[in-house]
Design a protein around this motif. Structure first.
Motif, PDB file in Angstrom:
ATOM      1  N   ILE A  29       0.834  -1.202   0.000  1.00 16.58           N
ATOM      2  CA  ILE A  29       0.000   0.000   0.000  1.00 16.58           C
ATOM      3  C   ILE A  29       0.869   1.252   0.000  1.00 16.58           C
ATOM      4  CG2 ILE A  29      -1.741   1.282   1.279  1.00 16.58           C
ATOM      5  CD1 ILE A  29      -2.671  -1.400   2.419  1.00 16.58           C
ATOM      6  N   GLY A  30       0.596   2.134  -0.935  1.00 18.77           N
ATOM      7  CA  GLY A  30       1.226   3.446  -0.953  1.00 18.77           C
ATOM      8  C   GLY A  30       0.379   4.405  -0.137  1.00 18.77           C
ATOM      9  N   LEU A  31       1.000   5.063   0.810  1.00 20.39           N
ATOM     10  CA  LEU A  31       0.334   6.031   1.688  1.00 20.39           C
ATOM     11  C   LEU A  31       1.162   7.306   1.686  1.00 20.39           C
ATOM     12  CD1 LEU A  31      -0.423   3.661   4.692  1.00 20.39           C
ATOM     13  CD2 LEU A  31      -2.063   4.529   3.075  1.00 20.39           C
ATOM     14  N   TYR A  32       0.927   8.151   2.645  1.00 19.53           N
ATOM     15  CA  TYR A  32       1.735   9.358   2.808  1.00 19.53           C
ATOM     16  C   TYR A  32       1.806   9.687   4.291  1.00 19.53           C
ATOM     17  CZ  TYR A  32      -2.757  11.731   3.364  1.00 19.53           C
ATOM     18  OH  TYR A  32      -3.995  12.096   3.806  1.00 19.53           O
ATOM     19  N   LEU A  33       2.794  10.426   4.653  1.00 17.14           N
ATOM     20  CA  LEU A  33       2.923  10.921   6.024  1.00 17.14           C
ATOM     21  C   LEU A  33       2.289  12.306   6.031  1.00 17.14           C
ATOM     22  CD1 LEU A  33       6.586   9.731   6.604  1.00 17.14           C
ATOM     23  CD2 LEU A  33       4.513   8.750   7.593  1.00 17.14           C
ATOM     24  N   ALA A  34       1.182  12.441   6.757  1.00 14.90           N
ATOM     25  CA  ALA A  34       0.366  13.654   6.705  1.00 14.90           C
ATOM     26  C   ALA A  34       1.176  14.911   7.019  1.00 14.90           C
ATOM     27  CB  ALA A  34      -0.804  13.533   7.660  1.00 14.90           C
ATOM     28  N   TYR A  35       0.829  15.957   6.288  1.00 18.78           N
ATOM     29  CA  TYR A  35       1.500  17.246   6.370  1.00 18.78           C
ATOM     30  C   TYR A  35       0.433  18.333   6.462  1.00 18.78           C
ATOM     31  CZ  TYR A  35       3.993  21.306   4.430  1.00 18.78           C
ATOM     32  OH  TYR A  35       4.516  22.547   4.217  1.00 18.78           O
ATOM     33  N   VAL A  55       3.972  -1.037   3.753  1.00 18.81           N
ATOM     34  CA  VAL A  55       3.612   0.358   3.549  1.00 18.81           C
ATOM     35  C   VAL A  55       4.749   1.072   2.830  1.00 18.81           C
ATOM     36  CG1 VAL A  55       3.134   2.537   4.757  1.00 18.81           C
ATOM     37  CG2 VAL A  55       2.129   0.393   5.591  1.00 18.81           C
ATOM     38  N   TYR A  56       4.370   1.883   1.859  1.00 20.34           N
ATOM     39  CA  TYR A  56       5.341   2.675   1.100  1.00 20.34           C
ATOM     40  C   TYR A  56       4.895   4.128   1.141  1.00 20.34           C
ATOM     41  CZ  TYR A  56       6.564  -1.941  -0.459  1.00 20.34           C
ATOM     42  OH  TYR A  56       6.939  -3.264  -0.473  1.00 20.34           O
ATOM     43  N   VAL A  57       5.837   5.020   1.389  1.00 21.57           N
ATOM     44  CA  VAL A  57       5.532   6.448   1.453  1.00 21.57           C
ATOM     45  C   VAL A  57       6.458   7.206   0.511  1.00 21.57           C
ATOM     46  CG1 VAL A  57       4.628   6.328   3.814  1.00 21.57           C
ATOM     47  CG2 VAL A  57       7.043   6.809   3.442  1.00 21.57           C
ATOM     48  N   PRO A  58       6.026   8.391   0.076  1.00 22.49           N
ATOM     49  CA  PRO A  58       6.810   9.131  -0.912  1.00 22.49           C
ATOM     50  C   PRO A  58       8.088   9.728  -0.353  1.00 22.49           C
ATOM     51  CG  PRO A  58       4.654  10.160  -0.569  1.00 22.49           C
ATOM     52  CD  PRO A  58       4.769   9.025   0.376  1.00 22.49           C
ATOM     53  N   ARG A  59       9.079   9.741  -1.216  1.00 19.04           N
ATOM     54  CA  ARG A  59      10.304  10.520  -1.032  1.00 19.04           C
ATOM     55  C   ARG A  59      10.496  11.270  -2.342  1.00 19.04           C
ATOM     56  NH1 ARG A  59      14.556   9.238   2.775  1.00 19.04           N
ATOM     57  NH2 ARG A  59      15.912  10.142   1.232  1.00 19.04           N
ATOM     58  N   THR A  90      16.580   4.923   3.789  1.00 12.69           N
ATOM     59  CA  THR A  90      16.039   4.552   2.484  1.00 12.69           C
ATOM     60  C   THR A  90      15.918   3.033   2.427  1.00 12.69           C
ATOM     61  OG1 THR A  90      18.252   4.622   1.522  1.00 12.69           O
ATOM     62  CG2 THR A  90      16.886   6.579   1.273  1.00 12.69           C
ATOM     63  N   ARG A  91      14.737   2.607   2.157  1.00 15.01           N
ATOM     64  CA  ARG A  91      14.416   1.192   2.043  1.00 15.01           C
ATOM     65  C   ARG A  91      14.069   0.926   0.577  1.00 15.01           C
ATOM     66  NH1 ARG A  91      15.335  -0.966   6.876  1.00 15.01           N
ATOM     67  NH2 ARG A  91      14.432   0.089   8.662  1.00 15.01           N
ATOM     68  N   PRO A  92      13.725  -0.303   0.248  1.00 18.21           N
ATOM     69  CA  PRO A  92      13.414  -0.602  -1.151  1.00 18.21           C
ATOM     70  C   PRO A  92      12.325   0.300  -1.732  1.00 18.21           C
ATOM     71  CG  PRO A  92      13.583  -2.619   0.125  1.00 18.21           C
ATOM     72  CD  PRO A  92      13.654  -1.474   1.110  1.00 18.21           C
ATOM     73  N   ILE A  93      12.507   0.646  -2.995  1.00 17.89           N
ATOM     74  CA  ILE A  93      11.514   1.417  -3.746  1.00 17.89           C
ATOM     75  C   ILE A  93      10.532   0.415  -4.342  1.00 17.89           C
ATOM     76  CG2 ILE A  93      11.156   2.855  -5.790  1.00 17.89           C
ATOM     77  CD1 ILE A  93      14.025   3.930  -5.293  1.00 17.89           C
ATOM     78  N   ARG A  94       9.259   0.760  -4.289  1.00 17.39           N
ATOM     79  CA  ARG A  94       8.224  -0.090  -4.903  1.00 17.39           C
ATOM     80  C   ARG A  94       7.683   0.657  -6.110  1.00 17.39           C
ATOM     81  NH1 ARG A  94       7.070  -5.418  -3.697  1.00 17.39           N
ATOM     82  NH2 ARG A  94       5.094  -5.948  -4.648  1.00 17.39           N
TER      83      ARG A  94
END
Length: 174
Positions: A29-35, A55-59, A90-94
């Motif tokens: 699942i791609g999510l985001y860290l709320a801002y 869980v994957y979040v944007p960089r 930095t962890r694996p990119i999905r």
């Protein structure tokens, strides 16, 4: 909205999300860290980890592109140049095509599934790589962010749906 109201609305939206097959079957699942005023995601991320979802979040890269990096429970985060939290490690990119579901932040949305973001165009560029409707791209929002019409540019990418504290809303068409 106060922080307590935001968290309560996000908790109600989460209950709606859990009932959807797309959530139940998703493993990546791609999510985001709320801002700022975005709908909180901390409880959503914790639930995903509890349910053994990855869980994957944007960089944001130096080239101004967005990539989804794995976020594990308790990974340290820092604020990037835009003030947005992202994983320090930095962890694996999905790749986008390998996500099962993508939940996207927004400032506003309309009945046709178009969203207002913060203006950087990161999600629009990212979603332009999507093939068909995979993965499903769902806005994670508050109902009060619904507006009659979002101004559109040719590169704007509509969402497949928006989930709020009132439930799932499917686009009415463009």
């Amino acid at each position: 909205m106060s922080p307590a109201q935001k968290n309560a609305a996000a908790a109600r939206a989460l209950r709606h999300l859990q009932g959807l097959r797309m959530w139940q079957h998703a493993r990546h699942i791609g999510l985001y860290l709320a801002y700022a005023s975005e709908t909180p995601t901390d409880t959503l991320i914790a639930l995903a980890h509890q349910q053994h979802k990855q869980v994957y979040v944007p960089r944001i890269t130096g080239e101004g592109l967005m990539q989804m990096h794995e976020l594990r429970a308790h990974d340290p985060c820092h604020r990037n140049g835009y003030g947005i939290r992202e994983p320090r490690i930095t962890r694996p990119i999905r790749p986008l095509r390998q996500l099962d579901l993508l939940l996207i932040p927004l400032i506003g949305f309309d009945p046709n599934g178009y969203r207002l973001g913060t203006g950087g165009g990161f999600y629009d560029r990212y979603l332009a790589r999507r093939v068909g409707h995979h993965p499903p791209c769902i806005g994670w929002a508050f109902h009060l962010q619904l507006i009659p019409a979002v101004p559109r540019a040719p590169w704007d990418q509509p969402l497949d749906g928006i989930i709020t504290e009132r439930g799932m809303q499917w686009p009415t068409g463009s």
